[in-house]
Scaffold this motif. Structure first.
Motif, PDB file in Angstrom:
ATOM      1  N   VAL A  74       0.858  -1.187   0.000  1.00 31.19           N
ATOM      2  CA  VAL A  74       0.000   0.000   0.000  1.00 31.19           C
ATOM      3  C   VAL A  74       0.891   1.233   0.000  1.00 31.19           C
ATOM      4  CG1 VAL A  74      -1.845   1.276   1.159  1.00 31.19           C
ATOM      5  CG2 VAL A  74      -1.793  -1.231   1.281  1.00 31.19           C
ATOM      6  N   CYS A  76       0.030   4.717   2.695  1.00 32.96           N
ATOM      7  CA  CYS A  76      -0.634   3.950   3.761  1.00 32.96           C
ATOM      8  C   CYS A  76      -0.960   4.792   4.989  1.00 32.96           C
ATOM      9  CB  CYS A  76       0.217   2.749   4.162  1.00 32.96           C
ATOM     10  SG  CYS A  76       1.817   3.174   4.888  1.00 32.96           S
ATOM     11  N   VAL A  98      -7.797   1.551   3.973  1.00 33.18           N
ATOM     12  CA  VAL A  98      -7.575   0.313   3.238  1.00 33.18           C
ATOM     13  C   VAL A  98      -6.736  -0.657   4.069  1.00 33.18           C
ATOM     14  CG1 VAL A  98      -6.344  -0.672   1.252  1.00 33.18           C
ATOM     15  CG2 VAL A  98      -7.911   1.250   0.928  1.00 33.18           C
ATOM     16  N   CYS A  99      -5.704  -0.142   4.737  1.00 35.44           N
ATOM     17  CA  CYS A  99      -4.881  -0.991   5.607  1.00 35.44           C
ATOM     18  C   CYS A  99      -5.727  -1.659   6.687  1.00 35.44           C
ATOM     19  CB  CYS A  99      -3.765  -0.176   6.250  1.00 35.44           C
ATOM     20  SG  CYS A  99      -2.466   0.359   5.107  1.00 35.44           S
ATOM     21  N   GLU A 151      -8.929  -2.304   6.653  1.00 34.41           N
ATOM     22  CA  GLU A 151      -9.794  -3.322   6.058  1.00 34.41           C
ATOM     23  C   GLU A 151      -8.995  -4.590   5.757  1.00 34.41           C
ATOM     24  OE1 GLU A 151     -13.136  -3.285   5.610  1.00 34.41           O
ATOM     25  OE2 GLU A 151     -13.088  -1.392   6.714  1.00 34.41           O
ATOM     26  N   PHE A 183      -2.115  -1.532  -3.746  1.00 35.69           N
ATOM     27  CA  PHE A 183      -3.020  -0.386  -3.706  1.00 35.69           C
ATOM     28  C   PHE A 183      -2.152   0.869  -3.770  1.00 35.69           C
ATOM     29  CE2 PHE A 183      -5.518  -3.737  -1.742  1.00 35.69           C
ATOM     30  CZ  PHE A 183      -6.762  -3.571  -2.335  1.00 35.69           C
ATOM     31  N   ALA A 194     -12.837   2.412   1.248  1.00 32.37           N
ATOM     32  CA  ALA A 194     -11.802   1.389   1.369  1.00 32.37           C
ATOM     33  C   ALA A 194     -12.350   0.017   0.995  1.00 32.37           C
ATOM     34  CB  ALA A 194     -11.253   1.374   2.793  1.00 32.37           C
ATOM     35  N   ARG A 195     -13.572  -0.277   1.412  1.00 33.09           N
ATOM     36  CA  ARG A 195     -14.177  -1.566   1.047  1.00 33.09           C
ATOM     37  C   ARG A 195     -14.368  -1.658  -0.458  1.00 33.09           C
ATOM     38  NH1 ARG A 195     -18.194  -0.378   5.879  1.00 33.09           N
ATOM     39  NH2 ARG A 195     -17.091  -1.403   7.603  1.00 33.09           N
ATOM     40  N   CYS A 240     -12.431  -0.297  -2.688  1.00 29.66           N
ATOM     41  CA  CYS A 240     -11.107  -0.568  -3.264  1.00 29.66           C
ATOM     42  C   CYS A 240     -10.776  -2.059  -3.191  1.00 29.66           C
ATOM     43  CB  CYS A 240     -10.039   0.239  -2.529  1.00 29.66           C
ATOM     44  SG  CYS A 240     -10.082   2.020  -2.858  1.00 29.66           S
ATOM     45  N   LEU A 241     -11.095  -2.700  -2.069  1.00 29.64           N
ATOM     46  CA  LEU A 241     -10.825  -4.134  -1.949  1.00 29.64           C
ATOM     47  C   LEU A 241     -11.677  -4.939  -2.921  1.00 29.64           C
ATOM     48  CD1 LEU A 241      -9.257  -3.226   0.573  1.00 29.64           C
ATOM     49  CD2 LEU A 241     -10.128  -5.262   1.742  1.00 29.64           C
TER      50      LEU A 241
END
Length: 275
Positions: free
Chosen positions: A15, A18, A26-27, A29, A84, A186-187, A189-190
């Motif tokens: 990432v 980050c 994101v981290c 998640e 990411f 963030a979810r 992005c995953l």
């Protein structure tokens, strides 16, 4: 989703950015899904936003997002399975980070998905996706929530003014923007990274339907701060890719944001990014 059933369990993920607003979310998640993070940081300061209990889940690598050698080295040493790219570039300079990330991935493994975040406006103005070149793009309007330390932006400026007893700061009443809570972004992005593994790179515009001007967004924060329900436009929920929709209500998103900035004000700027 539990760690045992998550497709991210046991994986290592690079990432960039980050310690930023979206990058930190994101981290978190990824942590919740059992992944380990390889976090690229330019300066050591800011890495303390992660809680001590997450120390075994994040490995920091010093370097710049435009350094192909450093990026490739981090990928190879830690055997990452996804990237990411969320590092913010210079506002008035050419984007050198994205080409460097893509070059490093091509040297490492073309099968590794690369996801970046871009403004929703760039997609809607052109009416089509930009050339991807192996990059998948998650697009959002205004991302807000706990962890945003750029206090000139609408949500931080409003929250800090309210907690400081200053009332609502002067904010413009146009144009309107789709606002997305950072954890929901963030979810998204995953989900993009998971979809890339099946269908290849794509361009994904995400909309919450919380379409407000800065002034109306600030007024909604003030309402929640005062214990009242915020006002939203009466519009149908927008269609989104990958079955995504906000999991946090607008009221709860504003309340979490206000609570975080309240803690930030009380601790003199030492609050961690929200888990």
């Amino acid at each position: 989703m539990s760690e045992s059933t998550s497709p991210w369990a046991g994986r290592r993920v690079l990432v960039t950015g980050c310690t930023g607003l979206l990058g930190a979310a994101v981290c978190h998640e990824l942590f919740d899904r059992g992944a380990a993070v390889v976090g690229l940081i330019h300066e050591r300061s800011g890495a303390d936003i992660f809680a001590p209990g997450q120390g075994g889940r994040v490995h920091f690598v010093r370097g710049r997002a435009d350094n192909v050698f450093r990026l490739h080295s981090a990928m190879a040493v830690h055997e990452v399975s996804a990237v990411f790219h969320l590092a913010a570039g210079e506002p008035f300079a050419a984007d050198r980070g994205t080409p460097a990330v893509l070059d490093a991935v091509r040297l490492y493994s073309r099968r590794v998905p690369v996801v970046a975040a871009r403004p929703l406006q760039a997609f809607t103005l052109t009416g089509h996706a930009e050339p991807l070149g192996g990059l998948s793009v998650a697009r959002f309007g205004a991302v807000f929530g706990p962890g945003d330390r750029k206090v000139f932006r609408t949500a931080p400026a409003t929250a800090l003014a309210l907690h400081g007893g200053e009332g609502l700061p002067p904010l413009p009443d146009g144009p309107v923007t789709d606002h997305v809570f950072v954890r929901d972004a963030a979810r998204a992005c995953l989900r993009v990274a998971e979809d890339v593994a099946v269908r290849g790179p794509g361009d994904y515009p995400f909309r919450s339907g919380w379409v407000l001007s800065d002034r109306r967004f600030g007024a909604a924060m003030r309402d929640v701060f005062n214990g009242a329900a915020p006002t939203l436009p009466d519009v149908a929920p927008p269609a989104n890719p990958l079955g995504w929709a906000p999991e946090t209500s607008f009221t709860d998103a504003l309340q979490e944001t206000l609570d975080w900035y309240g803690a930030l004000a009380r601790t003199g700027g030492r609050a961690r990014a929200a888990a």
